[in-house]
Design a protein around this motif. Sequence first.
Motif, PDB file in Angstrom:
ATOM      1  N   CYS A  24       6.544   3.616  -5.432  1.00 43.79           N
ATOM      2  CA  CYS A  24       6.271   2.346  -4.759  1.00 43.79           C
ATOM      3  C   CYS A  24       7.578   1.774  -4.222  1.00 43.79           C
ATOM      4  CB  CYS A  24       5.621   1.359  -5.724  1.00 43.79           C
ATOM      5  SG  CYS A  24       6.800   0.630  -6.874  1.00 43.79           S
ATOM      6  N   ARG A  26       9.403  -0.403  -5.366  1.00 44.27           N
ATOM      7  CA  ARG A  26      10.396  -0.603  -6.428  1.00 44.27           C
ATOM      8  C   ARG A  26      10.737   0.700  -7.143  1.00 44.27           C
ATOM      9  NH1 ARG A  26       8.082  -5.781  -9.697  1.00 44.27           N
ATOM     10  NH2 ARG A  26       7.575  -7.081  -7.903  1.00 44.27           N
ATOM     11  N   HIS A  28       8.587   2.892  -8.714  1.00 48.29           N
ATOM     12  CA  HIS A  28       7.710   3.374  -9.788  1.00 48.29           C
ATOM     13  C   HIS A  28       6.823   4.494  -9.259  1.00 48.29           C
ATOM     14  CE1 HIS A  28       7.936  -1.131 -10.765  1.00 48.29           C
ATOM     15  NE2 HIS A  28       8.744  -0.528 -11.632  1.00 48.29           N
ATOM     16  N   CYS A  38       0.892  -1.802  -7.371  1.00 46.51           N
ATOM     17  CA  CYS A  38       1.296  -0.735  -8.289  1.00 46.51           C
ATOM     18  C   CYS A  38       1.195  -1.260  -9.726  1.00 46.51           C
ATOM     19  CB  CYS A  38       2.725  -0.310  -7.947  1.00 46.51           C
ATOM     20  SG  CYS A  38       3.721   0.215  -9.335  1.00 46.51           S
ATOM     21  N   CYS A  41       4.428  -2.358 -11.291  1.00 46.45           N
ATOM     22  CA  CYS A  41       4.907  -3.615 -10.712  1.00 46.45           C
ATOM     23  C   CYS A  41       4.188  -4.790 -11.373  1.00 46.45           C
ATOM     24  CB  CYS A  41       4.657  -3.652  -9.211  1.00 46.45           C
ATOM     25  SG  CYS A  41       5.856  -2.714  -8.262  1.00 46.45           S
TER      26      CYS A  41
HETATM   27 ZN   LIG Z   1       5.863  -0.505  -8.644  1.00 48.75          ZN
END
Ligand SMILES: [Zn+2]
Length: 188
Positions: A24, A26, A28, A38, A41
């Motif tokens: 994602c 970020r 992940h 996500c 998240c």
């Molecule tokens: Zn994420």
Amino acid sequence: MNYPATREEAKRTNAKFYFTGKPCSRGHVAPRKTKGACVDCIKEDWVTDNERRKLLPKSEASKAAGKKYYEKNKDAVKARSDARPAEEKRRHKDKYKKENPELCRIICNARRRRNREATPTWLTKEQKNSIKQLYIEAQKLTKLTGVRYEVDHIIPLTNDSVCGLHVPWNLQVIPKLENLKKANKIVA
Ligand SMILES: [Zn+2]
């Protein structure tokens, strides 16, 4: 777990999650909700939001809800608190002391006054000294065992039917937990 590989497929099959295997924004690599976010998240946001909320002053409604929960689940709350590591308990207590210095001083003074008022004037110097020794013993035992020892009044100073005295023969050194369980009741 077998997740659909695309959001379209998840929508089509009414699945709640899908998993693309790609990171994602970020970074992940985690399943995503079909509705959008996500999963990692969401967890991350939940934690930061919770931390932030802990720092805010509590509303009256939240205080009342906490009190109601405590009244209803007293035993479970106490058991959880007893089970916490000593280090954590000390940290919590220190924090409370720091945040409520005025209240802590009042409680401390009240206990001192209670002890003083329950100390007969006719007590000899030796007897006063043996009281002091009991407090020293409690401190020593605490250090030695890692379990908190306290000086306890066998007959409580404040009780509905009788009032004990702050004299050597009404004092005993016992572990704190035991002391709490007694909670101003007389145990035979
Ligand atoms: Zn994420």
